[in-house]
Design an enzyme around this catalytic site. Sequence first.
Site, PDB file in Angstrom:
ATOM      1  N   ARG A 126      -0.191   4.420  -0.472  1.00  0.00           N
ATOM      2  CA  ARG A 126      -0.975   5.659  -0.366  1.00  0.00           C
ATOM      3  C   ARG A 126      -0.448   6.597   0.705  1.00  0.00           C
ATOM      4  O   ARG A 126       0.056   6.169   1.726  1.00  0.00           O
ATOM      5  CB  ARG A 126      -2.450   5.323  -0.085  1.00  0.00           C
ATOM      6  CG  ARG A 126      -3.155   4.781  -1.286  1.00  0.00           C
ATOM      7  CD  ARG A 126      -4.558   4.354  -0.955  1.00  0.00           C
ATOM      8  NE  ARG A 126      -4.567   3.167  -0.115  1.00  0.00           N
ATOM      9  CZ  ARG A 126      -5.653   2.569   0.296  1.00  0.00           C
ATOM     10  NH1 ARG A 126      -6.840   3.060  -0.019  1.00  0.00           N
ATOM     11  NH2 ARG A 126      -5.591   1.483   1.037  1.00  0.00           N
ATOM     12  N   ASP A 178       0.860  -1.190   0.000  1.00  0.00           N
ATOM     13  CA  ASP A 178       0.000   0.000   0.000  1.00  0.00           C
ATOM     14  C   ASP A 178       0.893   1.236   0.000  1.00  0.00           C
ATOM     15  O   ASP A 178       1.615   1.473   0.973  1.00  0.00           O
ATOM     16  CB  ASP A 178      -0.903  -0.023   1.238  1.00  0.00           C
ATOM     17  CG  ASP A 178      -2.032   0.996   1.167  1.00  0.00           C
ATOM     18  OD1 ASP A 178      -1.921   1.963   0.383  1.00  0.00           O
ATOM     19  OD2 ASP A 178      -3.019   0.829   1.906  1.00  0.00           O
TER      20      ASP A 178
HETATM   21  N1  LIG Z   1      -2.338  -2.314  -6.427  1.00  0.00           N
HETATM   22  C1  LIG Z   1      -3.596  -2.728  -6.375  1.00  0.00           C
HETATM   23  N2  LIG Z   1      -4.535  -1.828  -6.059  1.00  0.00           N
HETATM   24  C2  LIG Z   1      -5.810  -2.262  -5.987  1.00  0.00           C
HETATM   25  C3  LIG Z   1      -6.168  -3.597  -6.231  1.00  0.00           C
HETATM   26  N3  LIG Z   1      -7.517  -3.706  -6.083  1.00  0.00           N
HETATM   27  C4  LIG Z   1      -7.963  -2.473  -5.751  1.00  0.00           C
HETATM   28  N4  LIG Z   1      -6.936  -1.602  -5.689  1.00  0.00           N
HETATM   29  C5  LIG Z   1      -6.931  -0.196  -5.289  1.00  0.00           C
HETATM   30  O1  LIG Z   1      -7.140  -0.166  -3.913  1.00  0.00           O
HETATM   31  C6  LIG Z   1      -7.669   1.105  -3.549  1.00  0.00           C
HETATM   32  C7  LIG Z   1      -8.802   0.859  -2.560  1.00  0.00           C
HETATM   33  O2  LIG Z   1      -8.224   0.338  -1.433  1.00  0.00           O
HETATM   34  P1  LIG Z   1      -8.842  -0.819  -0.572  1.00  0.00           P
HETATM   35  O3  LIG Z   1      -7.695  -1.526   0.085  1.00  0.00           O
HETATM   36  O4  LIG Z   1      -9.787  -1.634  -1.422  1.00  0.00           O
HETATM   37  O5  LIG Z   1      -9.717  -0.152   0.480  1.00  0.00           O
HETATM   38  P2  LIG Z   1      -9.354   0.976   1.506  1.00  0.00           P
HETATM   39  O6  LIG Z   1      -9.623   2.255   0.795  1.00  0.00           O
HETATM   40  O7  LIG Z   1      -7.992   0.795   2.090  1.00  0.00           O
HETATM   41  O8  LIG Z   1     -10.350   0.649   2.667  1.00  0.00           O
HETATM   42  P3  LIG Z   1     -11.904   0.885   2.688  1.00  0.00           P
HETATM   43  O9  LIG Z   1     -12.073   2.271   3.204  1.00  0.00           O
HETATM   44  O10 LIG Z   1     -12.448  -0.141   3.609  1.00  0.00           O
HETATM   45  O11 LIG Z   1     -12.389   0.719   1.277  1.00  0.00           O
HETATM   46  C8  LIG Z   1      -8.065   1.787  -4.834  1.00  0.00           C
HETATM   47  O12 LIG Z   1      -7.074   2.773  -5.120  1.00  0.00           O
HETATM   48  C9  LIG Z   1      -8.009   0.664  -5.857  1.00  0.00           C
HETATM   49  O13 LIG Z   1      -7.651   1.126  -7.147  1.00  0.00           O
HETATM   50  C10 LIG Z   1      -5.137  -4.529  -6.560  1.00  0.00           C
HETATM   51  O14 LIG Z   1      -5.353  -5.723  -6.735  1.00  0.00           O
HETATM   52  N5  LIG Z   1      -3.871  -4.037  -6.616  1.00  0.00           N
END
Ligand SMILES: Nc1nc2c(ncn2[C@@H]2O[C@H](COP(=O)(O)OP(=O)(O)OP(=O)(O)O)[C@@H](O)[C@H]2O)c(=O)[nH]1
Length: 204
Positions: free
Chosen positions: A128, A126
């Site tokens: 971010r 992650d």
């Molecule tokens: N690198 C990568 N990114 C992904 C994948 N699937 C979804 N994403 C990205 O993950 C992000 C969303 O994050 P999540 O981990 O699903 O959820 P979160 O925002 O951390 O948590 P919530 O608030 O519960 O949704 C978005 O930017 C998506 O584009 C994947 O398989 N690989």
Amino acid sequence: MSIKYIATSQLPTPWGVFAMHGFEDTETGKEHVALTFGELDTNSAILGRIHSECLTGDALFSLRCDCGFQLQTAMQNIAELGQGFILYLRQEGRGIGLLNKIRAYELQDAGANTVEANEQLGFKADMRQYDMIKPMLAQINVTRVRLMTNNPRKVKAMQQEGIEVVERVPLQVGKNRYNEAYLKTKSTELGHMMSEYHFNDEQS
Ligand SMILES: Nc1nc2c(ncn2[C@@H]2O[C@H](COP(=O)(O)OP(=O)(O)OP(=O)(O)O)[C@@H](O)[C@H]2O)c(=O)[nH]1
Ligand SMILES: [Zn+2]
């Protein structure tokens, strides 16, 4: 991080008319959006969501993840309550960008899970960052929030930015046969709190 407020317009949606506030990160050129609904009562904690961009789930109806379902449900919950906010952050693919996410999906098609795929590409699971949140929330007058998320690390990141998260509101929607393994990996390896799923079989 330098966040500049640009402009506000109306955004009519199936759930009601939101206000849409545009921001520019002048360092990265990223364009972020805040949506607000109703008159925000700044004396109380505001229901909201910090949503990370997912072009595939939010706009292309992908069933590989739960993002689109979460976004829709969050907007609906806010409209039903009569007030709230969404920050739509341009950190596609947990910060690795769209094309790298497609590379990661290719690896997942070949058997890797979402964390392994990122790592095989040389990224952390992650990537971010959340430093744009504070100036964006300041612009819309939000300091205390009830955050719709399943991700405790997101709650922690917000608190580190100086935002008071008085409650985490679970947002478990959109499970289907294509994202079941992905959701399980999120809960076992990324710490998401996903104990109960709302199974949505019509979508699978
Ligand atoms: N690198 C990568 N990114 C992904 C994948 N699937 C979804 N994403 C990205 O993950 C992000 C969303 O994050 P999540 O981990 O699903 O959820 P979160 O925002 O951390 O948590 P919530 O608030 O519960 O949704 C978005 O930017 C998506 O584009 C994947 O398989 N690989
Ligand atoms: Zn997604």
